[in-house]
Design an enzyme around this catalytic site. Structure first.
Site, PDB file in Angstrom:
ATOM      1  N   LEU A  86       4.293  -3.212  -3.071  1.00  0.00           N
ATOM      2  CA  LEU A  86       4.855  -2.779  -1.782  1.00  0.00           C
ATOM      3  C   LEU A  86       4.682  -1.285  -1.690  1.00  0.00           C
ATOM      4  O   LEU A  86       5.021  -0.582  -2.637  1.00  0.00           O
ATOM      5  CB  LEU A  86       6.372  -2.991  -1.773  1.00  0.00           C
ATOM      6  CG  LEU A  86       6.956  -4.372  -1.609  1.00  0.00           C
ATOM      7  CD1 LEU A  86       8.462  -4.263  -1.764  1.00  0.00           C
ATOM      8  CD2 LEU A  86       6.609  -4.898  -0.215  1.00  0.00           C
ATOM      9  N   HIS A  87       4.176  -0.793  -0.580  1.00  0.00           N
ATOM     10  CA  HIS A  87       4.128   0.666  -0.449  1.00  0.00           C
ATOM     11  C   HIS A  87       4.062   1.156   0.988  1.00  0.00           C
ATOM     12  O   HIS A  87       4.161   2.350   1.241  1.00  0.00           O
ATOM     13  CB  HIS A  87       2.937   1.244  -1.226  1.00  0.00           C
ATOM     14  CG  HIS A  87       1.633   0.943  -0.570  1.00  0.00           C
ATOM     15  ND1 HIS A  87       0.974  -0.232  -0.784  1.00  0.00           N
ATOM     16  CD2 HIS A  87       0.891   1.636   0.319  1.00  0.00           C
ATOM     17  CE1 HIS A  87      -0.129  -0.251  -0.064  1.00  0.00           C
ATOM     18  NE2 HIS A  87      -0.202   0.874   0.622  1.00  0.00           N
ATOM     19  N   ARG A  88       3.900   0.252   1.973  1.00  0.00           N
ATOM     20  CA  ARG A  88       3.810   0.725   3.372  1.00  0.00           C
ATOM     21  C   ARG A  88       5.073   1.475   3.744  1.00  0.00           C
ATOM     22  O   ARG A  88       6.183   0.973   3.536  1.00  0.00           O
ATOM     23  CB  ARG A  88       3.717  -0.453   4.343  1.00  0.00           C
ATOM     24  CG  ARG A  88       2.529  -1.253   4.202  1.00  0.00           C
ATOM     25  CD  ARG A  88       1.512  -1.065   5.306  1.00  0.00           C
ATOM     26  NE  ARG A  88       0.269  -1.500   4.727  1.00  0.00           N
ATOM     27  CZ  ARG A  88      -0.753  -0.708   4.441  1.00  0.00           C
ATOM     28  NH1 ARG A  88      -0.733   0.549   4.795  1.00  0.00           N
ATOM     29  NH2 ARG A  88      -1.813  -1.171   3.831  1.00  0.00           N
TER      30      ARG A  88
END
Ligand code: UD1
Length: 361
Positions: free
Chosen positions: A205-207
């Protein structure tokens, strides 16, 4: 000799640039020069990829680092301008949709240097994504648009791009995946993490839209906790995500639920982890493509994708940031078997096609 400035700077650029750089070198007709913008700078976000791919040290390092979008984009522009003026390349090549991509392309085109964009034409149609703005602008100013799939060509033509600038070449990331699969088979990472083949989930996850907002991150965390109740779960955390998990006080809940949070991995170890996963949860773009080719079910925690072929032909399933939908999708995926799929031209030869096209101009 055709002199090319090959610009990369953030993690997802390196696996796209590496096969093109190599194909150019091997052709004997190109002099590729590697410019690293330094958008990503931690060893595990940058150097490990240069090592894995044997890219060697960059010819130019701009070391722009982190900042707001304007700061980062402006820093790349200011620092790459003198490099372009010094080298006077025949062509500048950019990859993907990160801030370094638009910054380098915009600087070059204003200096009268032709620009090639690899991974052209992808559209999520969500203009709140910074990457979507970078894609639209980069495509609008590039001279050579290399699309990974036919939807990319359709999008470009609809936006008024001249047809003779567009080239359907396939997916360079899959060139890299195919080239490194054997080495990934030798990785010890699954053993080190105590994971059994096919019986674990990998999450990334990184957005900003998922991790910078506390409520959204809490919902993603709930999805991972629900997944951990079904199968061993490893979260490979981007530095941005790790920082937010701690500042929002969510890391403890993950730890308690048995979700293993680990630091970013290099390409070969990550591919080794991905290839034998029972299911993948992600908000990444590239992982949607890699799981399609590997035949691993991919649950994408977004409402849109710029890679629709991974749904129509692949293993991808969009669930938004909805823990109930995500957990249900994980449950279904764990019982399912998918065949590895290679959409048209995702065959390991995309970079060779690019080099052939550029060499014949
Ligand atoms: C960038 C790309 C995104 C891509 C992602 C892959 C843009 C607009 N976004 O997002 O499309 O999917 O890379 O990783 O270009 N940080 C570190 N160490 C690093 C790099 C970043 O700690 O080596 C931290 C910093 O706190 C930084 C934050 O991560 O502020 C975000 O980095 P940034 O480059 O701004 O964007 P990404 O979120 O990585």
């Amino acid at each position: 000799m055709i002199t090319v400035l090959n610009v990369a700077g953030a993690r997802p650029n390196f696996m796209k640039m590496a096969p093109v750089h190599k194909a150019m070198t091997e052709s004997g007709r190109f002099r590729p020069i590697f410019v690293h913008t330094g958008q990503h700078y931690d060893d595990n976000m940058s150097q490990v990829f240069l090592d894995d791919f044997g890219l060697g040290e960059p010819d130019f390092e701009l070391a722009v680092g982190s900042g707001t979008h304007a700061q980062q984009t402006a820093a790349v522009m200011q620092l790459i301008e003198p490099v372009i003026e010094e080298v006077k390349p025949d062509l500048l090549m950019v990859y993907g949709d990160v801030n370094s991509t638009i910054a380098a392309a915009l600087t070059a085109v204003k200096l009268g240097i032709r620009v090639a964009h690899v991974e052209a034409g992808l559209r999520s149609f969500d203009r709140t994504m910074p990457e979507e703005i970078n894609r639209i602008l980069t495509d609008a100013i590039s001279d050579f648009l290399f699309a990974p799939s036919s939807d990319g060509i359709d999008n470009l033509l609809r936006e008024g791009v001249l047809e003779d600038r567009t080239f359907l070449v396939g997916n360079v990331m899959i060139d890299t995946l195919m080239a490194f699969r054997d080495r990934a088979d030798d990785s010890k990472i699954r053993h080190q993490l105590g994971l059994n083949d096919g019986a674990y989930a990998v999450a990334t996850l990184h957005r900003p839209s998922n991790v910078d907002d506390e409520e959204s991150l809490a919902r993603s965390v709930a999805a991972l906790i629900g997944t951990a109740a079904l199968t061993s779960t490893v979260l490979v955390a981007h530095p941005r995500t790790s920082a937010r998990l701690i500042s929002f006080g969510l890391q403890e809940a993950l730890d308690k639920a048995g979700v293993r949070t680990i630091e970013p991995l290099g390409y070969i170890n990550f591919l080794a982890l991905l290839s034998k996963a029972g299911v993948v949860l992600t908000d990444s773009g590239g992982i949607q493509e890699e799981t399609t080719v590997l035949g691993v079910p991919c649950i994408t925690m977004r409402t849109t994708t710029e890679r629709p072929v991974t749904i129509s032909e692949g293993t991808n399933h969009l669930v938004g940031i909805d823990p109930t939908l995500a957990i249900k999708a994980v449950e279904e995926a764990l019982g399912n078997h998918f065949e590895p799929r290679c959409p048209s031209l995702w065959d390991g030869f995309a970079s060779k096609r690019i080099v052939e096209i550029l060499g014949s101009l």
